[in-house]
Write an enzyme that holds these catalytic residues in place. Structure first.
Site, PDB file in Angstrom:
ATOM      1  CD  GLU A 122     -65.760  51.616  71.983  1.00 43.04           C
ATOM      2  OE1 GLU A 122     -64.589  51.693  71.560  1.00 43.04           O
ATOM      3  OE2 GLU A 122     -66.751  51.615  71.235  1.00 43.04           O
ATOM      4  CD  GLU A 147     -85.606  45.985  85.587  1.00 43.50           C
ATOM      5  OE1 GLU A 147     -85.890  46.747  86.520  1.00 43.50           O
ATOM      6  OE2 GLU A 147     -85.361  46.377  84.434  1.00 43.50           O
TER       7      GLU A 147
END
Length: 267
Positions: A94, A125
């Site tokens: 953004e 992960e």
């Protein structure tokens, strides 16, 4: 379904990290009506903003370091896994349209690569090696700010990224819900948002994810404001790349220049 409720061993359920604990306020959530399920979730969500408020002094330290990095030609990197990684990518993506920032200024990486945005990548992960490799591939350098994002603060991928970055001479931060986590101990500045147990035990896309999103909003928005990307509270570097943003740009020019919309369009 059993004829009677199972007797739970509370000691076993509670002897875990905070993000895995059972919430006593929602233990009957599976017996409630739909509306009451939603009210119970909403009651938990109301606690998130208060938890973030308590962490503002920690967040402010990190924002000031990001501002310093930007002013000296350095960058901000996010590294996360699962929901945390997706939220980091959302925040980074953004920044270019909202503030006219270069896409390289704020970058985000998720354990398992871009495919992990839509699909779980098993074991990603848990790979510290993958974390170190991603730091190297990203070209992280001394002077950059590196933020690891992990609700539990235990993901080896995330911990490895901040450890590698710190060795390179970066300021490192970690967003976590556990003050005693490996991530909190590994970074220069921990941002600990203690939201408590989730409405559904272990579902950290809920309160923990909401808290992470709020903190990420603060990090980039605070740094962009402090580096002059707004005038008053207007995003004066917004990139007019679609109809909505073009209309916003026209309004900003018209309001600040005190000119008609038609003149703002021309300008």
């Amino acid at each position: 379904m059993p004829d009677k409720p199972a007797v739970l061993n509370e000691d076993i359920l509670q002897a875990v990290i905070p993000t895995e604990q059972v919430n006593p306020r929602t233990k009957d959530i599976d017996l409630l009506s739909t509306e009451n399920v939603l009210r119970r979730i909403n009651d938990e969500d109301k606690l998130v903003a208060q938890a973030v408020e308590a962490a503002i002094p920690q967040i402010a330290i990190v924002v000031d370091e990001i501002k310093k990095a930007f002013e000296n030609g350095h960058r901000l990197f996010y590294f996360g896994a699962g929901t945390s990684g997706r939220l980091g990518i959302l925040d980074a993506s953004e920044c270019p349209p909202t503030y006219g920032a270069s896409p390289s200024l704020v970058q985000a990486f998720i354990a398992g690569g871009d495919i992990a945005l839509r699909n779980a990548v098993e074991g990603a992960e848990d790979s510290a090696e993958m974390g170190r490799d991603d730091v190297a591939k990203a070209g992280v350098q001394a002077g950059d700010v590196v933020v690891g994002i992990s609700a539990s603060g235990q993901a080896p991928y995330v911990v490895a990224t901040v450890e590698a970055a710190r060795k390179l001479g970066c300021f490192t931060a970690g967003i976590t819900c556990d003050p005693d986590s490996r991530l909190a101990q590994a970074v220069t500045q921990a941002i600990v948002v203690q939201v408590g147990p989730e409405a559904v035990a272990g579902s950290t896309r809920m309160k923990a994810g909401t808290a992470q999103k709020l903190v990420l909003n603060m990090l980039t928005t605070g740094a962009m404001i402090q580096t002059g990307k707004t005038y008053q509270n207007l995003m004066v570097d917004v990139q007019p790349t679609n109809l909505k943003l073009k209309a916003r740009a026209r309004r900003i020019v018209a309001a600040l220049g005190n000119v008609p919309i038609e003149e703002a369009e021309r300008l």
